[in-house]
Scaffold this motif. Structure first.
Motif, short mmCIF file in Angstrom:
data_model
loop_
_atom_site.label_atom_id
_atom_site.label_comp_id
_atom_site.label_asym_id
_atom_site.label_seq_id
_atom_site.Cartn_x
_atom_site.Cartn_y
_atom_site.Cartn_z
N SER A 29 70.27 138.39 44.86
CA SER A 29 70.08 139.74 45.36
C SER A 29 71.30 140.61 45.09
CB SER A 29 69.79 139.71 46.87
OG SER A 29 69.53 141.00 47.37
N ALA A 30 72.50 139.97 45.13
CA ALA A 30 73.75 140.70 44.87
C ALA A 30 74.04 140.84 43.37
CB ALA A 30 74.91 139.98 45.54
N GLY A 31 73.20 140.21 42.53
CA GLY A 31 73.35 140.35 41.09
C GLY A 31 74.44 139.50 40.46
N VAL A 32 74.86 138.43 41.15
CA VAL A 32 75.96 137.61 40.62
C VAL A 32 75.61 136.13 40.54
CG1 VAL A 32 77.73 139.24 41.42
CG2 VAL A 32 77.03 137.32 42.91
N ALA A 33 74.35 135.77 40.71
CA ALA A 33 73.99 134.35 40.73
C ALA A 33 74.35 133.64 39.44
CB ALA A 33 72.48 134.21 40.99
N ASP A 34 74.31 134.36 38.32
CA ASP A 34 74.63 133.74 37.04
C ASP A 34 76.13 133.69 36.77
OD1 ASP A 34 74.85 136.50 36.85
OD2 ASP A 34 74.23 136.56 34.74
N LYS A 35 76.93 134.18 37.70
CA LYS A 35 78.37 134.23 37.50
C LYS A 35 79.14 133.25 38.39
CE LYS A 35 78.53 139.02 35.84
NZ LYS A 35 77.09 139.12 35.60
N VAL A 36 78.42 132.49 39.23
CA VAL A 36 79.07 131.51 40.10
C VAL A 36 78.63 130.11 39.71
CG1 VAL A 36 79.19 133.13 42.03
CG2 VAL A 36 77.29 131.53 41.88
N ARG A 37 79.38 129.13 40.14
CA ARG A 37 79.02 127.73 39.93
C ARG A 37 78.65 127.15 41.29
NH1 ARG A 37 84.21 125.25 37.29
NH2 ARG A 37 82.97 123.33 37.51
N TYR A 38 77.39 126.76 41.45
CA TYR A 38 76.97 126.12 42.70
C TYR A 38 77.33 124.64 42.62
CZ TYR A 38 74.22 124.19 46.48
OH TYR A 38 73.85 123.51 47.61
N VAL A 39 78.01 124.14 43.65
CA VAL A 39 78.45 122.75 43.68
C VAL A 39 77.72 122.02 44.80
CG1 VAL A 39 80.42 121.19 43.93
CG2 VAL A 39 80.73 123.44 42.85
N PRO A 40 76.81 121.10 44.48
CA PRO A 40 76.13 120.33 45.54
C PRO A 40 77.02 119.21 46.04
CG PRO A 40 75.30 119.66 43.38
CD PRO A 40 76.30 120.77 43.13
N ILE A 41 77.18 119.12 47.36
CA ILE A 41 78.00 118.08 47.98
C ILE A 41 77.13 117.35 49.00
CG2 ILE A 41 80.05 117.63 49.39
CD1 ILE A 41 81.36 120.06 48.14
N ASP A 42 77.23 116.04 49.02
CA ASP A 42 76.31 115.23 49.82
C ASP A 42 76.41 115.48 51.32
OD1 ASP A 42 75.21 114.08 47.57
OD2 ASP A 42 76.54 112.35 47.60
N ALA A 43 77.62 115.51 51.85
CA ALA A 43 77.82 115.58 53.30
C ALA A 43 78.58 116.84 53.69
CB ALA A 43 78.57 114.34 53.79
N ALA A 44 78.23 117.40 54.86
CA ALA A 44 78.89 118.62 55.32
C ALA A 44 80.38 118.41 55.54
CB ALA A 44 78.23 119.11 56.60
N GLY A 45 80.76 117.25 56.10
CA GLY A 45 82.18 116.98 56.34
C GLY A 45 82.98 117.00 55.05
N GLU A 46 82.43 116.40 54.01
CA GLU A 46 83.11 116.40 52.72
C GLU A 46 83.20 117.82 52.17
OE1 GLU A 46 82.47 114.72 48.15
OE2 GLU A 46 81.16 114.02 49.78
N MET A 47 82.14 118.60 52.33
CA MET A 47 82.14 119.99 51.87
C MET A 47 83.23 120.79 52.57
SD MET A 47 78.98 122.71 51.91
CE MET A 47 78.88 122.83 53.71
N GLU A 91 76.33 127.28 58.63
CA GLU A 91 76.01 127.97 59.88
C GLU A 91 77.28 128.08 60.71
OE1 GLU A 91 73.90 125.23 59.02
OE2 GLU A 91 72.41 126.59 58.13
N PRO A 92 77.58 129.25 61.27
CA PRO A 92 78.82 129.43 62.03
C PRO A 92 78.99 128.44 63.18
CG PRO A 92 77.84 131.56 61.56
CD PRO A 92 76.84 130.52 61.14
N GLY A 93 77.89 128.05 63.84
CA GLY A 93 78.01 127.14 64.97
C GLY A 93 78.57 125.79 64.59
N VAL A 94 78.32 125.36 63.35
CA VAL A 94 78.80 124.06 62.89
C VAL A 94 80.31 124.04 62.73
CG1 VAL A 94 78.65 122.38 61.01
CG2 VAL A 94 76.60 123.61 61.75
N ASN A 129 84.87 125.72 65.63
CA ASN A 129 86.27 125.37 65.92
C ASN A 129 87.18 125.76 64.76
OD1 ASN A 129 85.10 123.38 64.30
ND2 ASN A 129 86.49 121.79 65.01
N MET A 130 86.69 125.64 63.53
CA MET A 130 87.47 126.04 62.36
C MET A 130 87.63 127.56 62.29
SD MET A 130 88.36 123.32 60.60
CE MET A 130 87.89 121.61 60.31
N ILE A 131 86.58 128.27 62.68
CA ILE A 131 86.65 129.73 62.70
C ILE A 131 87.64 130.20 63.76
CG2 ILE A 131 85.35 131.85 63.13
CD1 ILE A 131 82.87 130.42 62.04
#
Length: 259
Positions: free
Chosen positions: A106-124, A139-142, A145-147
C-alpha cells in the motif's frame, strides 16, 4: 498442537465428532491454509462460534535507531536504499508476512524491502535488538516491556485509528494507506455441529469473556485496544470477506496461482 501453521490442529479437529466437545482456537491461518490448500482440512470444514480478540500489529524498530524517527522517514529510507532494509516476521507465507507486505505494498515499497522469515518470535526480537534486521512486525502487547524500556519503538499501528494506549502513534489510515488484515483469535467447531450446541458453546465462552478475570487479562496484554467480540453470524461473514482478501494477497506474493 504445533505444526504447519495450525494445519495439524485443523485436520485433527475436523476428524473429531461434531458434538461441540472439541473446540479450536482459530486465527487467520485457518483461512490462509485453505487458500494455499495447506493440510487436509480447511475453513469449509468448520463453523464460526465467536471472535474473541482483534490484535493490532505494528512495524517496530530498535529504540536507538536514529535512522527511523517516524514511519514517514522509514519509508523514505526504504525508497532511497532499495534492497537494503530487512523487515522480519515469524514464518514464510505466514500472517506476519501477509500483514507486513500488505502495508508495504500500500505504501509502494514492497519491492524495495527484504522480508526475512524467522521461526520464533524470541529469535526475531533478538535479531532486531542485535542490529541484524531493521524492523519487525509485532503486536505491541507482546513487546510491551521492551517498548517501556525504550529498547523497541513502534512506528505505526496497522489499525483504522489511533488507540488510547499509544496516543502519539499514527494509524496507517492517517498516512493514506490501507489497513492490513488484523490478527484475530476466535473459536470454531466442526461443521455439522447442531445449532443448539453451537449457541451453548458461544454462550458459555462469552460469559467467560465478560468476566472481570478475563477483562484484567486483556488489559495486561493490550488485547483490548480494539473491539474484538463478534457473534457466530458476524464472525462467519468476516471469514467470507477475509478469505477473498487472503486469496488476493497470497497470489500477489506468489504463494498461490490465479484461478
Amino acid at each position: 498442537m504445533p505444526g504447519a501453521a495450525s494445519a495439524v490442529a485443523t485436520e485433527f479437529v475436523a476428524q473429531q465428532p461434531a458434538d461441540g466437545y472439541t473446540v479450536m482456537n482459530a486465527n487467520p491461518e485457518i483461512l490462509m491454509n485453505s487458500v494455499m490448500k495447506r493440510g487436509g482440512a480447511g475453513v469449509q470444514d468448520f463453523v464460526a462460534v465467536m471472535r474473541v480478540q482483534y490484535d493490532i500489529g505494528s512495524l517496530v524498530v530498535r529504540g536507538d535507531d536514529t535512522r527511523f524517527p517516524t514511519i514517514q522517514e522509514f519509508l523514505a529510507f526504504v525508497r532511497s536504499h532499495p534492497g537494503q532494509v530487512k523487515v522480519a516476521g515469524t514464518g514464510a507465507a505466514s500472517f506476519d508476512e501477509v500483514a507486513t507486505m500488505s502495508f508495504l505494498t500500500s505504501a509502494g515499497v514492497a519491492d524495495k524491502v527484504r522480508y526475512v522469515p524467522i521461526d520464533a518470535a524470541g529469535e526475531m526480537h533478538a535479531q532486531l535488538l542485535g542490529g541484524h534486521i531493521d524492523a519487525i512486525y509485532e503486536e505491541p502487547g507482546v513487546i510491551l516491556n521492551m517498548i517501556d524500556a525504550k529498547k523497541m519503538r513502534p512506528l505505526v499501528l496497522m489499525a483504522p485509528k489511533r488507540v488510547n494506549r499509544f496516543p502519539d502513534l499514527p494509524a496507517v489510515t492517517e498516512l493514506g494507506y490501507k489497513v492490513p488484515p488484523g490478527n484475530w483469535r476466535g473459536l470454531t467447531v466442526r461443521k455439522g455441529t447442531p445449532e443448539p450446541i453451537i449457541e451453548y458453546v458461544h454462550r458459555v465462552f462469552k460469559k467467560a469473556m465478560d468476566s472481570s478475570y478475563y477483562k484484567q487479562f486483556e488489559q495486561q496484554r493490550l488485547l483490548d485496544m480494539y473491539p474484538g467480540y463478534l457473534g457466530p453470524k458476524e464472525f462467519a461473514e468476516l471469514w467470507k470477506t477475509e478469505f477473498d482478501v487472503y486469496s488476493e494477497i497470497l497470489t500477489r506474493l506468489g504463494y498461490t496461482k490465479k484461478p
